[in-house]
Write a protein that holds these residues in place. Structure first.
Motif, PDB file in Angstrom:
ATOM      1  N   LEU A   1      -1.751   4.770  -1.685  1.00 58.56           N
ATOM      2  CA  LEU A   1      -2.335   3.635  -0.992  1.00 58.56           C
ATOM      3  C   LEU A   1      -1.443   2.447  -1.303  1.00 58.56           C
ATOM      4  O   LEU A   1      -1.302   2.040  -2.462  1.00 58.56           O
ATOM      5  CB  LEU A   1      -3.757   3.364  -1.479  1.00 58.56           C
ATOM      6  CG  LEU A   1      -4.448   2.129  -0.884  1.00 58.56           C
ATOM      7  CD1 LEU A   1      -4.593   2.256   0.628  1.00 58.56           C
ATOM      8  CD2 LEU A   1      -5.796   1.900  -1.542  1.00 58.56           C
ATOM      9  N   VAL A   2      -0.804   1.903  -0.260  1.00 58.49           N
ATOM     10  CA  VAL A   2       0.181   0.840  -0.439  1.00 58.49           C
ATOM     11  C   VAL A   2      -0.360  -0.445   0.183  1.00 58.49           C
ATOM     12  O   VAL A   2      -0.754  -0.461   1.359  1.00 58.49           O
ATOM     13  CB  VAL A   2       1.543   1.208   0.190  1.00 58.49           C
ATOM     14  CG1 VAL A   2       2.562   0.100  -0.078  1.00 58.49           C
ATOM     15  CG2 VAL A   2       2.041   2.544  -0.380  1.00 58.49           C
TER      16      VAL A   2
ATOM     17  N   ALA B   1      -2.172  -1.277 -10.405  1.00 60.06           N
ATOM     18  CA  ALA B   1      -1.221  -0.612  -9.516  1.00 60.06           C
ATOM     19  C   ALA B   1      -0.268   0.260 -10.320  1.00 60.06           C
ATOM     20  O   ALA B   1       0.156  -0.096 -11.417  1.00 60.06           O
ATOM     21  CB  ALA B   1      -0.446  -1.650  -8.713  1.00 60.06           C
ATOM     22  N   ASP B   2       0.055   1.446  -9.745  1.00 60.77           N
ATOM     23  CA  ASP B   2       0.996   2.347 -10.410  1.00 60.77           C
ATOM     24  C   ASP B   2       2.434   1.891 -10.226  1.00 60.77           C
ATOM     25  O   ASP B   2       3.315   2.243 -11.018  1.00 60.77           O
ATOM     26  CB  ASP B   2       0.826   3.771  -9.856  1.00 60.77           C
ATOM     27  CG  ASP B   2      -0.545   4.338 -10.180  1.00 60.77           C
ATOM     28  OD1 ASP B   2      -0.840   4.550 -11.366  1.00 60.77           O
ATOM     29  OD2 ASP B   2      -1.326   4.541  -9.229  1.00 60.77           O
ATOM     30  N   GLY B   3       2.683   1.102  -9.187  1.00 59.87           N
ATOM     31  CA  GLY B   3       4.028   0.579  -8.967  1.00 59.87           C
ATOM     32  C   GLY B   3       3.961  -0.706  -8.174  1.00 59.87           C
ATOM     33  O   GLY B   3       3.064  -0.908  -7.358  1.00 59.87           O
TER      34      GLY B   3
ATOM     35  N   LEU C   1       5.652  -8.107  -1.575  1.00 61.46           N
ATOM     36  CA  LEU C   1       5.592  -7.105  -2.620  1.00 61.46           C
ATOM     37  C   LEU C   1       4.736  -5.937  -2.148  1.00 61.46           C
ATOM     38  O   LEU C   1       3.737  -6.126  -1.437  1.00 61.46           O
ATOM     39  CB  LEU C   1       4.995  -7.687  -3.908  1.00 61.46           C
ATOM     40  CG  LEU C   1       5.671  -8.936  -4.475  1.00 61.46           C
ATOM     41  CD1 LEU C   1       5.012  -9.345  -5.798  1.00 61.46           C
ATOM     42  CD2 LEU C   1       7.161  -8.725  -4.657  1.00 61.46           C
ATOM     43  N   ALA C   2       5.145  -4.723  -2.563  1.00 64.40           N
ATOM     44  CA  ALA C   2       4.387  -3.515  -2.245  1.00 64.40           C
ATOM     45  C   ALA C   2       3.681  -3.046  -3.513  1.00 64.40           C
ATOM     46  O   ALA C   2       4.327  -2.635  -4.477  1.00 64.40           O
ATOM     47  CB  ALA C   2       5.320  -2.433  -1.706  1.00 64.40           C
ATOM     48  N   PHE C   3       2.367  -3.130  -3.503  1.00 67.86           N
ATOM     49  CA  PHE C   3       1.547  -2.616  -4.598  1.00 67.86           C
ATOM     50  C   PHE C   3       1.125  -1.195  -4.224  1.00 67.86           C
ATOM     51  O   PHE C   3       0.530  -0.986  -3.171  1.00 67.86           O
ATOM     52  CB  PHE C   3       0.296  -3.470  -4.794  1.00 67.86           C
ATOM     53  CG  PHE C   3       0.577  -4.904  -5.143  1.00 67.86           C
ATOM     54  CD1 PHE C   3       0.628  -5.310  -6.464  1.00 67.86           C
ATOM     55  CD2 PHE C   3       0.783  -5.854  -4.143  1.00 67.86           C
ATOM     56  CE1 PHE C   3       0.877  -6.632  -6.798  1.00 67.86           C
ATOM     57  CE2 PHE C   3       1.033  -7.179  -4.475  1.00 67.86           C
ATOM     58  CZ  PHE C   3       1.079  -7.567  -5.802  1.00 67.86           C
ATOM     59  N   SER C   4       1.401  -0.228  -5.082  1.00 69.61           N
ATOM     60  CA  SER C   4       1.120   1.177  -4.750  1.00 69.61           C
ATOM     61  C   SER C   4       0.209   1.813  -5.789  1.00 69.61           C
ATOM     62  O   SER C   4       0.433   1.677  -6.995  1.00 69.61           O
ATOM     63  CB  SER C   4       2.429   1.975  -4.653  1.00 69.61           C
ATOM     64  OG  SER C   4       3.260   1.458  -3.627  1.00 69.61           O
TER      65      SER C   4
END
Length: 241
Positions: A118-119, A158-160, A181-184
């Motif tokens: 989920l991004v 967030a994992d990344g 920014l991409a929160f994944s």
């Protein structure tokens, strides 16, 4: 019953009569007399200070000086693409995507376990005068309560987190330079679905300045300030996304 101690007769100059009994002398020189003499040496204004201090301590123990409970203001809801402004950050939630995997996202789903990503794409502008680590906004290097961007109902950080344009992991945001920014998050395949409305909680921090145990400025633990609504898009494998 009132004749327990003989009557004391004062001389004209105010001094005790020389004929006072031993019981009289005992009362005059006892602990209460010594306490009275000691208190006579304490400035009167000290008693006011001591009393005020005791009042504040006792009042604080029973809930403070404010007898009226603070009323929490409702947290407003904003739409996708609307900027949420604060003294620390400008935050704009742009897009939420479900995808099988995404190279450079810094998060790695396990296909054998049926996991996906989920991004959340968020534009953030650092409004402070000093650079700020992007990882702090999702709590990667900070306690959970320090996160500025939180998916409602998800208890994990967030994992990344990477810059969308160059996939820099945990990027540093320079003052007044917006970046997407991409929160994944790694999630179970059936946890979210296409078309589902995702609520993103945005938090504001207060700038504090150390005065006693430390010096310098720092941002306090953020408090909820807005909720952004965004619709999830399922892009499958995501090769062309």
């Amino acid at each position: 019953m009132f004749d327990r101690y003989p009557e004391r007769v004062d001389t004209p100059n105010g001094a005790p009569d020389a004929g006072a009994t031993g019981a009289d002398k005992t009362v005059l020189s006892g602990p209460f007399a010594r306490l009275r003499k000691a208190s006579d040496r304490i400035p009167t204004k000290w008693f006011a200070t001591i009393g005020t201090t005791l009042f504040v301590v006792v009042t604080a123990a029973f809930g403070g000086l404010n007898a009226v409970a603070a009323v929490d203001e409702p947290v407003p809801t904003i739409a996708t693409g609307v900027v949420h402004e604060s003294a620390q950050l400008n935050i704009t939630v742009q897009r939420a995507v479900l995808i099988d995997s995404l190279r450079g996202a810094g998060a790695f789903p396990d296909r054998d376990k049926g996991e996906r990503l989920l991004v959340l794409l968020v534009e953030i502008e650092n409004r402070w005068h000093a650079p700020a680590s992007g990882s702090m906004f999702a709590g990667l290097l900070e306690p959970t309560y320090h996160r500025n961007v939180v998916i409602d109902g998800m208890g994990t950080v967030a994992d990344g987190i990477v810059r969308e344009d160059d996939q820099t992991l945990n990027p540093t945001l320079q003052p007044r330079v917006p970046a997407v920014l991409a929160f994944s998050w790694v999630v179970p395949a059936d946890a979210y679905r296409d078309g589902q409305t995702l609520t993103v909680l945005l938090k504001d921090a207060e700038l504090l300045e150390g005065q006693m145990l430390f010096h310098g400025e720092y941002w306090s633990a953020p408090e909820p300030a807005a909720r952004a609504q965004v619709t999830i898009e399922d892009v499958g494998a995501g090769a062309s996304q």
